[in-house]
Design an enzyme around this catalytic site. Sequence first.
Site, PDB file in Angstrom:
ATOM      1  N   GLU A   1     -15.507   5.654 -14.782  1.00 57.75           N
ATOM      2  CA  GLU A   1     -14.956   5.364 -13.452  1.00 57.75           C
ATOM      3  C   GLU A   1     -13.586   6.013 -13.250  1.00 57.75           C
ATOM      4  O   GLU A   1     -13.170   6.279 -12.122  1.00 57.75           O
ATOM      5  CB  GLU A   1     -14.864   3.847 -13.224  1.00 57.75           C
ATOM      6  CG  GLU A   1     -13.811   3.095 -14.061  1.00 57.75           C
ATOM      7  CD  GLU A   1     -14.308   2.642 -15.428  1.00 57.75           C
ATOM      8  OE1 GLU A   1     -15.300   3.219 -15.915  1.00 57.75           O
ATOM      9  OE2 GLU A   1     -13.700   1.715 -16.015  1.00 57.75           O
TER      10      GLU A   1
ATOM     11  N   ASP B   1      -1.685   2.913  -9.551  1.00 58.95           N
ATOM     12  CA  ASP B   1      -1.375   3.940  -8.546  1.00 58.95           C
ATOM     13  C   ASP B   1      -1.617   5.349  -9.084  1.00 58.95           C
ATOM     14  O   ASP B   1      -1.909   6.270  -8.314  1.00 58.95           O
ATOM     15  CB  ASP B   1       0.083   3.826  -8.088  1.00 58.95           C
ATOM     16  CG  ASP B   1       0.251   2.712  -7.052  1.00 58.95           C
ATOM     17  OD1 ASP B   1      -0.682   2.510  -6.253  1.00 58.95           O
ATOM     18  OD2 ASP B   1       1.309   2.053  -7.050  1.00 58.95           O
TER      19      ASP B   1
ATOM     20  N   CYS C   1     -17.821   0.267 -21.484  1.00 60.45           N
ATOM     21  CA  CYS C   1     -16.989  -0.187 -22.589  1.00 60.45           C
ATOM     22  C   CYS C   1     -17.441  -1.567 -23.083  1.00 60.45           C
ATOM     23  O   CYS C   1     -18.409  -1.655 -23.823  1.00 60.45           O
ATOM     24  CB  CYS C   1     -15.519  -0.151 -22.163  1.00 60.45           C
ATOM     25  SG  CYS C   1     -14.412  -0.073 -23.569  1.00 60.45           S
TER      26      CYS C   1
ATOM     27  N   GLY D   1       0.825  -1.201   0.000  1.00 61.10           N
ATOM     28  CA  GLY D   1       0.000   0.000   0.000  1.00 61.10           C
ATOM     29  C   GLY D   1       0.860   1.252   0.000  1.00 61.10           C
ATOM     30  O   GLY D   1       0.484   2.259   0.597  1.00 61.10           O
TER      31      GLY D   1
ATOM     32  N   TYR E   1      -5.026  -9.595 -14.262  1.00 57.51           N
ATOM     33  CA  TYR E   1      -5.034 -10.589 -13.203  1.00 57.51           C
ATOM     34  C   TYR E   1      -3.785 -10.511 -12.346  1.00 57.51           C
ATOM     35  O   TYR E   1      -3.776 -10.806 -11.156  1.00 57.51           O
ATOM     36  CB  TYR E   1      -5.114 -11.991 -13.814  1.00 57.51           C
ATOM     37  CG  TYR E   1      -6.345 -12.713 -13.358  1.00 57.51           C
ATOM     38  CD1 TYR E   1      -6.756 -12.632 -12.028  1.00 57.51           C
ATOM     39  CD2 TYR E   1      -7.119 -13.445 -14.243  1.00 57.51           C
ATOM     40  CE1 TYR E   1      -7.905 -13.265 -11.610  1.00 57.51           C
ATOM     41  CE2 TYR E   1      -8.266 -14.087 -13.823  1.00 57.51           C
ATOM     42  CZ  TYR E   1      -8.652 -13.996 -12.504  1.00 57.51           C
ATOM     43  OH  TYR E   1      -9.785 -14.621 -12.092  1.00 57.51           O
TER      44      TYR E   1
ATOM     45  N   ASP F   1      15.589  -5.144  -4.782  1.00 60.12           N
ATOM     46  CA  ASP F   1      15.347  -5.697  -6.125  1.00 60.12           C
ATOM     47  C   ASP F   1      16.443  -5.184  -7.056  1.00 60.12           C
ATOM     48  O   ASP F   1      16.793  -3.996  -7.006  1.00 60.12           O
ATOM     49  CB  ASP F   1      14.016  -5.186  -6.718  1.00 60.12           C
ATOM     50  CG  ASP F   1      12.803  -5.668  -5.946  1.00 60.12           C
ATOM     51  OD1 ASP F   1      12.966  -6.578  -5.119  1.00 60.12           O
ATOM     52  OD2 ASP F   1      11.712  -5.119  -6.179  1.00 60.12           O
TER      53      ASP F   1
ATOM     54  N   ILE G   1      -0.983   4.126  -1.434  1.00 62.49           N
ATOM     55  CA  ILE G   1      -1.916   4.816  -0.527  1.00 62.49           C
ATOM     56  C   ILE G   1      -1.128   5.762   0.387  1.00 62.49           C
ATOM     57  O   ILE G   1      -1.555   6.888   0.657  1.00 62.49           O
ATOM     58  CB  ILE G   1      -2.720   3.805   0.329  1.00 62.49           C
ATOM     59  CG1 ILE G   1      -3.535   2.864  -0.551  1.00 62.49           C
ATOM     60  CG2 ILE G   1      -3.601   4.522   1.355  1.00 62.49           C
ATOM     61  CD1 ILE G   1      -4.733   3.475  -1.234  1.00 62.49           C
TER      62      ILE G   1
ATOM     63  N   HIS H   1     -14.934   4.996 -20.085  1.00 60.31           N
ATOM     64  CA  HIS H   1     -14.703   4.495 -18.724  1.00 60.31           C
ATOM     65  C   HIS H   1     -14.863   5.652 -17.738  1.00 60.31           C
ATOM     66  O   HIS H   1     -13.868   6.188 -17.240  1.00 60.31           O
ATOM     67  CB  HIS H   1     -13.287   3.930 -18.603  1.00 60.31           C
ATOM     68  CG  HIS H   1     -13.096   2.648 -19.329  1.00 60.31           C
ATOM     69  ND1 HIS H   1     -13.432   1.437 -18.792  1.00 60.31           N
ATOM     70  CD2 HIS H   1     -12.626   2.388 -20.560  1.00 60.31           C
ATOM     71  CE1 HIS H   1     -13.166   0.470 -19.656  1.00 60.31           C
ATOM     72  NE2 HIS H   1     -12.677   1.033 -20.745  1.00 60.31           N
TER      73      HIS H   1
HETATM   74  N1  GLN Z   1     -12.407  -5.429 -25.726  1.00 61.86           N
HETATM   75  C1  GLN Z   1     -13.168  -4.283 -26.110  1.00 61.86           C
HETATM   76  C2  GLN Z   1     -12.420  -3.414 -27.106  1.00 61.86           C
HETATM   77  O1  GLN Z   1     -11.258  -3.537 -27.265  1.00 61.86           O
HETATM   78  C3  GLN Z   1     -13.578  -3.466 -24.893  1.00 61.86           C
HETATM   79  C4  GLN Z   1     -12.435  -2.827 -24.216  1.00 61.86           C
HETATM   80  C5  GLN Z   1     -12.748  -2.361 -22.812  1.00 61.86           C
HETATM   81  O2  GLN Z   1     -13.715  -2.792 -22.200  1.00 61.86           O
HETATM   82  N2  GLN Z   1     -11.909  -1.501 -22.279  1.00 61.86           N
HETATM   83  O3  GLN Z   1     -13.001  -2.577 -27.743  1.00 61.86           O
END
Ligand code: GLN
Length: 544
Positions: free
Chosen positions: A519, A72, A381, A17, A55, A149, A20, A517
């Site tokens: 968000e 970040d 998206c 973190g 992931y 590292d 943060i 997006h």
């Molecule tokens: N895979 C889709 C594209 O490339 C949506 C991409 C996303 O959700 N950021 O257009």
Amino acid sequence: MDRKFIFVTGGVVSSLGKGISTSSIGALLRARAYSVTAVKIDPYINVDAGTMRPYEHGEVFVTKDGAETDLDIGTYERFLDIDLTKINNVTTGQVYQRVIQKERSGEYLSQTVQVIPHITDEIKNRIYQAGIDDNAQIVLVEVGGTVGDIESLPFLEAIRQIRFEVGKENSLFFHVTLLPYLETSEEYKTKPTQHSVVTLRSVGIQPDGIILRSKQLADESVCNKIALFTNVAKENVFTSYNADFVYAVPEILEQQGIGRLIEKSLGLESITPELQVWHNAIKTLREPKYQTDIVIVGKYIAMPDAYLSVMEALTHAGIANNAQVNINWIDAETLANGDTESLKEFSAILVPGGFGIRGIEGKIQAAKYARENKIPYLGLCLGLHVATIEFARNVAALKDANSTEFDPYTPEPVIDLMPEQLEVEDLGGTMRLGDWPMKITKTSKLAEIYSERLDKNNIVFERHRHRYEFNPKYVSILKKAGLKISGLTPGMEGRGEGLVEAIELENHPFFVALQSHPELTSRLMRPSPPFKSFIAASLARKND
Ligand code: GLN
């Protein structure tokens, strides 16, 4: 005032973190009305985070100028309430790419190009440049990875040199370490911190302050011990203990006097920080009047960091609605066979961004369930792509509708590669990225949602990261079947009506999907409008 530099390094383990801690220091300085910027150093060799698996690495954050960065950067934007750009995320890949380019073009002619001084100079230039570009009084620099590292060494050397160049009065080093608790002997152990500071000292950096990550506030004896072994005064040993909400961390550090240390060391006047917005937010988070249970149907659900900005935007939207947003997760693959029973208990459904075919059919089922059962739906998206496919298949009777991302030979490519992408070969940094305008249809849900932000041309900007789009050839067919197109990119009229930025359903309490997006630009103080309305809709449904 001379520009000041605050460096944050990390020790013992990764994922402490540090972001943060760095952001919280930034927030405390912003609350003292300083102009602040932040640089994240990522010692990996990728040029940017765009080609890494969510992931493993968490969300790829996109800046307004289209850089694909470490998550970040998003935390900095949210905590400091500023917009950052490409210059704020420095990677080994970028540094070497530039140095090799310069060598090839002859800029170092006759010299032997080496880590010191050429690589370190390039790193320093970038840090200095971020301060200049962002016109910042204070530059925060977080060195990713863990001290010790191999790949962080040039960066540590560069920041050591910066202190030498700008002087002690203009620079400060914080080291963030883990303070583990041993259950068996019921004690906190300081040894990892001691060793980590020894390693840091071996590259010539003596920290001025230590931030311990631990379960609870470290007591005096622990701080004394750390002070003794690390040469850091005990009042400069702080604990970032586990907080109920990340937004509580600035105040936790302020209460222990971190602001005072910064002011004293950097020769800044003593100012009481203005933390009212943080107080109010935390108060609502701790004592919300309402609650709502929403579900994210995604594919990286074992790694919530892959959706960090989405989760934060939901939290901001909750605060704005005086509500606690309980975020639940469903693995899209489990819905693929059409058994949507598990969606029943939630007041709203969100389908976030994503790539690749895995989980797609399940997301389409989630969109269908939301449409048919009039559950609030927010698509981001890829969430727009699946909602479009679902509508095309089940309402417009184009039963083979698909995206060419998932079926390149689909007879009904309602989502297709953008023409600009046809020639693209490299995968890094080549999507449609960053801020793009969206012109909103006047009489639409979206116009209501964005009413406070619209300019006189009904335009707003949101961040993007995609290669595929709503196929303009299907606009009129799907419109005829009842789909409402509520946002288009202006100035792309050569493409039918333009590039589709948003769709919605009429006769539905809230079914909105965006190509962008939103968000990524949500802030504690300024929640993203679609998120705020989405949560309001989920609360309305609950109280039905
Ligand atoms: N895979 C889709 C594209 O490339 C949506 C991409 C996303 O959700 N950021 O257009």
